[in-house]
Design an enzyme around this catalytic site. Sequence first.
Site, PDB file in Angstrom:
ATOM      1  N   GLN A   1     -32.270 -10.812  24.789  1.00  0.00           N
ATOM      2  CA  GLN A   1     -32.343 -12.387  24.956  1.00  0.00           C
ATOM      3  C   GLN A   1     -32.593 -13.223  25.278  1.00  0.00           C
ATOM      4  OE1 GLN A   1     -27.692 -13.975  23.742  1.00  0.00           O
ATOM      5  NE2 GLN A   1     -28.647 -13.279  21.538  1.00  0.00           N
TER       6      GLN A   1
ATOM      7  N   ASP B   1     -28.436 -10.571  27.466  1.00  0.00           N
ATOM      8  CA  ASP B   1     -29.408 -12.173  27.663  1.00  0.00           C
ATOM      9  C   ASP B   1     -30.497 -12.172  29.369  1.00  0.00           C
ATOM     10  OD1 ASP B   1     -29.562 -14.895  27.878  1.00  0.00           O
ATOM     11  OD2 ASP B   1     -28.444 -15.508  26.236  1.00  0.00           O
TER      12      ASP B   1
ATOM     13  N   GLU C   1     -33.068 -17.427  21.920  1.00  0.00           N
ATOM     14  CA  GLU C   1     -31.887 -18.130  22.034  1.00  0.00           C
ATOM     15  C   GLU C   1     -32.082 -19.651  22.790  1.00  0.00           C
ATOM     16  OE1 GLU C   1     -26.684 -16.995  21.893  1.00  0.00           O
ATOM     17  OE2 GLU C   1     -28.206 -16.680  23.914  1.00  0.00           O
TER      18      GLU C   1
ATOM     19  N   GLU D   1     -22.207  -9.298  25.375  1.00  0.00           N
ATOM     20  CA  GLU D   1     -23.110 -10.257  25.397  1.00  0.00           C
ATOM     21  C   GLU D   1     -22.814 -10.553  27.705  1.00  0.00           C
ATOM     22  OE1 GLU D   1     -25.557 -14.279  25.306  1.00  0.00           O
ATOM     23  OE2 GLU D   1     -24.000 -13.743  23.385  1.00  0.00           O
TER      24      GLU D   1
END
Length: 167
Positions: free
Chosen positions: A111, A85, A147, A50
């Site tokens: 995400q 992300d 998230e 990530e």
Amino acid sequence: MNLHGTGLGDQGLPIQQMAHVAPGMWLRARDTLHRICDMAEEEGVTFTLENLNLREHPGCPFNSTVDVLSLVAAVDRPQLRINLDLYHTQIGEGDVIRHAKACQPWIGEVQVADNPGRCEPGTGEMNWPMIARALADMGYDGPVGMEAFAKDKPEDALEAFRAAFTL
């Protein structure tokens, strides 16, 4: 299973902060990721690496979208993908659609959280319907996870997420 560039301690902050990433660290990271892929292959699992923004995760090595893409592409094994992300991409680099297109062959998960505030889509500056359309147009059909914090009611946050990503 999700990996970060370093261990995370209390409140999600890196345990060991780095002033800069030395060239040897890139080689060790690549070699370590190959070993992780060997274990993942034995177990039949996939790991994702990530990207994290430096504003909220100061000193995290291999944090930017470009860094994570470079490492995952260098390893180039099906057991390692990018956990892209987009919240972190927006804060750290912006231009999330361009970064998503560059990462597309290696994305294992996307995400989302809006910026500012890290809440559900529609609470900040990001154009989630456009981002969702761009992901679909580039052929991404993998998982998209929210998230984020709920700005108000959790049910409303989930509905906003569904609405943003229902094409």
